[in-house]
Design an enzyme around this catalytic site. Structure first.
Site, PDB file in Angstrom:
ATOM      1  N   ILE A 147      46.834 -17.871   7.960  1.00 34.07           N
ATOM      2  CA  ILE A 147      46.995 -16.391   8.302  1.00 34.07           C
ATOM      3  C   ILE A 147      45.707 -15.688   8.548  1.00 34.07           C
ATOM      4  O   ILE A 147      46.047 -14.557   9.313  1.00 34.07           O
ATOM      5  CB  ILE A 147      47.996 -15.647   7.462  1.00 34.07           C
ATOM      6  CG1 ILE A 147      47.547 -15.775   5.933  1.00 34.07           C
ATOM      7  CG2 ILE A 147      49.545 -16.247   7.640  1.00 34.07           C
ATOM      8  CD1 ILE A 147      48.375 -14.750   5.203  1.00 34.07           C
ATOM      9  N   LYS A 176      52.279 -21.778 -13.355  1.00 37.90           N
ATOM     10  CA  LYS A 176      53.086 -20.751 -13.764  1.00 37.90           C
ATOM     11  C   LYS A 176      53.735 -20.942 -15.247  1.00 37.90           C
ATOM     12  O   LYS A 176      54.051 -22.209 -15.518  1.00 37.90           O
ATOM     13  CB  LYS A 176      54.007 -20.115 -12.798  1.00 37.90           C
ATOM     14  CG  LYS A 176      53.210 -20.025 -11.458  1.00 37.90           C
ATOM     15  CD  LYS A 176      52.569 -18.955 -10.992  1.00 37.90           C
ATOM     16  CE  LYS A 176      51.817 -18.857  -9.775  1.00 37.90           C
ATOM     17  NZ  LYS A 176      52.408 -18.785  -8.651  1.00 37.90           N
ATOM     18  N   THR A 218      55.440  -8.094  -4.568  1.00 39.83           N
ATOM     19  CA  THR A 218      55.904  -8.388  -5.964  1.00 39.83           C
ATOM     20  C   THR A 218      56.010  -7.061  -6.726  1.00 39.83           C
ATOM     21  O   THR A 218      55.528  -6.007  -6.391  1.00 39.83           O
ATOM     22  CB  THR A 218      54.614  -9.033  -6.434  1.00 39.83           C
ATOM     23  OG1 THR A 218      54.863  -9.132  -7.885  1.00 39.83           O
ATOM     24  CG2 THR A 218      53.260  -8.405  -6.285  1.00 39.83           C
ATOM     25  N   ASP A 219      56.571  -7.098  -7.912  1.00 39.72           N
ATOM     26  CA  ASP A 219      56.602  -5.879  -8.738  1.00 39.72           C
ATOM     27  C   ASP A 219      55.401  -5.529  -9.502  1.00 39.72           C
ATOM     28  O   ASP A 219      55.228  -4.450 -10.087  1.00 39.72           O
ATOM     29  CB  ASP A 219      57.840  -6.098  -9.911  1.00 39.72           C
ATOM     30  CG  ASP A 219      57.694  -7.180 -10.771  1.00 39.72           C
ATOM     31  OD1 ASP A 219      56.805  -8.121 -10.603  1.00 39.72           O
ATOM     32  OD2 ASP A 219      58.379  -7.331 -11.670  1.00 39.72           O
ATOM     33  N   GLU A 220      54.508  -6.363  -9.481  1.00 39.64           N
ATOM     34  CA  GLU A 220      53.160  -6.200 -10.166  1.00 39.64           C
ATOM     35  C   GLU A 220      52.402  -5.017  -9.524  1.00 39.64           C
ATOM     36  O   GLU A 220      51.739  -4.622 -10.167  1.00 39.64           O
ATOM     37  CB  GLU A 220      52.233  -7.504 -10.348  1.00 39.64           C
ATOM     38  CG  GLU A 220      53.202  -8.652 -10.887  1.00 39.64           C
ATOM     39  CD  GLU A 220      52.103  -9.991 -11.410  1.00 39.64           C
ATOM     40  OE1 GLU A 220      50.997  -9.704 -11.392  1.00 39.64           O
ATOM     41  OE2 GLU A 220      52.554 -10.751 -11.983  1.00 39.64           O
ATOM     42  N   LYS A 243      47.882  -7.494  -3.442  1.00 40.82           N
ATOM     43  CA  LYS A 243      49.219  -7.278  -2.896  1.00 40.82           C
ATOM     44  C   LYS A 243      49.629  -5.888  -2.557  1.00 40.82           C
ATOM     45  O   LYS A 243      50.197  -5.462  -1.487  1.00 40.82           O
ATOM     46  CB  LYS A 243      50.209  -8.075  -3.965  1.00 40.82           C
ATOM     47  CG  LYS A 243      50.320  -9.387  -3.959  1.00 40.82           C
ATOM     48  CD  LYS A 243      50.694 -10.175  -2.876  1.00 40.82           C
ATOM     49  CE  LYS A 243      52.112 -10.144  -2.460  1.00 40.82           C
ATOM     50  NZ  LYS A 243      52.583 -10.926  -1.253  1.00 40.82           N
ATOM     51  N   TYR A 278      45.059  -9.810  -8.278  1.00 39.05           N
ATOM     52  CA  TYR A 278      46.025 -10.490  -7.600  1.00 39.05           C
ATOM     53  C   TYR A 278      46.902  -9.013  -7.089  1.00 39.05           C
ATOM     54  O   TYR A 278      47.364  -8.930  -5.912  1.00 39.05           O
ATOM     55  CB  TYR A 278      46.799 -11.310  -8.177  1.00 39.05           C
ATOM     56  CG  TYR A 278      48.411 -11.514  -7.989  1.00 39.05           C
ATOM     57  CD1 TYR A 278      48.849 -12.289  -6.544  1.00 39.05           C
ATOM     58  CD2 TYR A 278      49.597 -10.962  -8.541  1.00 39.05           C
ATOM     59  CE1 TYR A 278      50.068 -12.287  -6.150  1.00 39.05           C
ATOM     60  CE2 TYR A 278      51.016 -10.999  -8.074  1.00 39.05           C
ATOM     61  CZ  TYR A 278      51.038 -11.730  -6.924  1.00 39.05           C
ATOM     62  OH  TYR A 278      52.204 -11.838  -6.335  1.00 39.05           O
ATOM     63  N   THR A 283      43.069 -13.977   1.492  1.00 43.95           N
ATOM     64  CA  THR A 283      44.295 -14.244   2.009  1.00 43.95           C
ATOM     65  C   THR A 283      45.498 -12.944   2.223  1.00 43.95           C
ATOM     66  O   THR A 283      46.189 -12.934   3.092  1.00 43.95           O
ATOM     67  CB  THR A 283      44.826 -15.393   1.156  1.00 43.95           C
ATOM     68  OG1 THR A 283      43.879 -16.470   1.142  1.00 43.95           O
ATOM     69  CG2 THR A 283      46.325 -16.053   1.442  1.00 43.95           C
ATOM     70  N   ASN A 298      59.610 -11.538 -11.449  1.00 47.59           N
ATOM     71  CA  ASN A 298      59.253 -13.255 -11.596  1.00 47.59           C
ATOM     72  C   ASN A 298      60.337 -14.124 -11.182  1.00 47.59           C
ATOM     73  O   ASN A 298      61.463 -13.877 -12.040  1.00 47.59           O
ATOM     74  CB  ASN A 298      58.793 -13.479 -13.279  1.00 47.59           C
ATOM     75  CG  ASN A 298      57.538 -12.931 -13.751  1.00 47.59           C
ATOM     76  OD1 ASN A 298      57.365 -11.600 -13.513  1.00 47.59           O
ATOM     77  ND2 ASN A 298      56.617 -13.545 -13.920  1.00 47.59           N
ATOM     78  N   ASN A 347      57.867 -13.379 -23.685  1.00 47.78           N
ATOM     79  CA  ASN A 347      57.266 -14.810 -23.362  1.00 47.78           C
ATOM     80  C   ASN A 347      57.521 -15.782 -24.529  1.00 47.78           C
ATOM     81  O   ASN A 347      58.121 -16.753 -24.415  1.00 47.78           O
ATOM     82  CB  ASN A 347      55.882 -14.722 -23.107  1.00 47.78           C
ATOM     83  CG  ASN A 347      55.290 -14.149 -21.840  1.00 47.78           C
ATOM     84  OD1 ASN A 347      56.053 -13.904 -20.923  1.00 47.78           O
ATOM     85  ND2 ASN A 347      53.998 -13.645 -21.673  1.00 47.78           N
TER      86      ASN A 347
END
Ligand code: NAD
Ligand code: DAU
Length: 353
Positions: free
Chosen positions: A63, A197, A133-135, A162, A158, A103, A187, A257
């Site tokens: 891309i 992941k 993403t929600d991040e 985004k 990251y 990217t 996620n 987690n």
């Protein structure tokens, strides 16, 4: 007869392959072109079951390559784009941030620009869907949820990349009236998830009785969504979402987690005929991820209220299905854990344990 030609980028990756499969099987009247650079995360084995479908075409390409994207848009008269191609792993973004800028930021800006020019500023009937993403919203404390109005506060390379790509998408909408729609999802989990992941890594390590590396105290919280429910949300938003709008997608399913890892251990102890507690004894607390976001939680009521979407699967059921898929597809894991990934895995975890 083909009624619509859609470019899906990143279709050989985890979520992209589920989106490609859904569109190819649900819409035989559409032509689906999957454009993917086949990085370490892209795997055409993910699409073996649909690769011979008459309405499916794979194109290898990057891309960020302007000339290649121009040629692609000249070859196909795309009516729409669903853009998923990205570098997607937070830990990799910490060791190689510029690859994420290239990217995720440059690649998205390039794709927007090529599409705008190919569509010659005549956008009627066209749609550019950016999957995010929600991040981008940053990190929550113990309470509260991300809504579509939450201010952006990305905290990893990251999520910063985004967030930048999201801003380009909205800038194209405001500046050129470019026909965008966007979603920000929590996620995902399910089959074909690359074992760098959390969930697939833990499944693979439990299976092979390897250490289960939990970052920090394991108290970080993520909101998990069955990947096929995300693909269905993308289908709905692509077809019925309002131009220029964004939609949050989430599982209403928050897990610490450490609790999630214990649940996985217990599911796998049963499936593998091990004594209860055997796999959990492999848990090892390792050095925390730098800048580790504490909690993500999505408020997806806009998507439910306006477009009628809701997640279909209970988490325990989805996790069982996911574990079963990995146990029945050991070859897939074997193939993707060779080569580049092995080197990355050693660098990432040998320093930490
Ligand atoms: P992934 O890493 O599994 O797949 C990414 C795909 O993009 C791979 O097939 C890779 O080969 C391809 N790609 C990478 N660079 C490329 C380039 N320069 N040109 C063309 N193709 C390239 O990622 P994923 O988890 O499936 O995520 C897909 C998208 O969804 C990403 O944009 C990600 O930010 C977003 N997202 C992911 C999650 C999640 O939980 N995984 C949640 C919300 C949003
Ligand atoms: O929220 C959406 C995001 O979810 C996506 O945009 C990203 O592409 C996707 O990778 C994911 O990001 P996370 O960083 O939340 O996912 P990851 O699986 O890397 O980690 C989940 C949690 O588990 C996080 O708190 C870090 C922790 N973790 C992760 C790994 C790989 C561990 O404790 N040990 C590990 O070995």
């Amino acid at each position: 007869m083909t009624t619509s030609t859609i470019l899906i980028t990143g279709g050989a990756g985890f979520i992209g392959s589920h989106v490609v499969r859904l569109f190819v099987t649900k819409y035989p009247q559409y032509k689906i072109v999957n454009l993917d650079a086949l990085t370490y995360a892209g795997n055409l084995e993910n699409l073996k079951d649909i690769e011979a479908a008459p309405n499916y075409q794979f194109e290898k390409g990057d891309i960020t390559d302007e000339a290649a994207m121009q040629q692609l848009f000249a070859r196909y008269a795309f009516d729409g784009v669903i853009h998923l191609a990205a570098e997607s792993h937070v830990d990799r973004s910490i060791s190689d941030p510029l690859q994420f800028v290239k990217t995720n930021v440059l690649g998205t800006a390039n794709l927007l620009n090529v599409a705008r020019k190919a569509w010659a500023n005549a956008f009627s009937g066209k749609r550019f869907y950016h999957v995010s993403t929600d991040e981008v919203y940053g990190s929550l404390g113990e309470e509260g949820f991300f809504t579509e109005e939450t201010a952006y506060d990305p905290r990893s390379p990251y999520s910063a990349s985004k967030a930048a790509s999201d801003h380009f998408v909205m800038a194209y909408y405001h500046t050129y009236h470019f026909p965008v729609v966007m979603s920000n999802c929590s996620n995902n989990y399910g089959s074909h998830h690359f074992p760098e992941k959390l969930i697939p890594l833990m499944i693979n390590n439990i299976l092979h009785k390897k250490t289960l590396p939990v970052y920090g105290k394991g108290e970080n919280v993520r909101d998990w969504l069955w990947v096929e429910d995300h693909a269905k949300a993308i289908d709905l938003i692509y077809h019925t979402g309002k131009e220029g709008e964004k939609y949050n997608v989430g599982g209403f399913n928050e897990w610490k987690n450490i609790d999630l890892v214990h649940l996985l251990c217990s599911i796998m102890d049963k499936k593998l005929g091990r004594n209860e507690g055997e796999s959990a004894s492999l848990i090892s607390y390792v050095t925390d991820r730098p800048g580790h976001d504490l909690r993500y939680a999505i408020d997806a009521t806009k998507l439910t209220r306006e477009l009628g979407w809701k997640p279909s699967l209970q988490f325990e059921e989805g996790l069982e299905k996911t574990v079963d898929w990995y146990l029945n597809n050991k070859d897939w894991v074997e193939h993707v854990t060779s080569g580049d990934y092995k080197k990355y895995y050693q660098a990432q975890y040998e320093q930490k344990s």
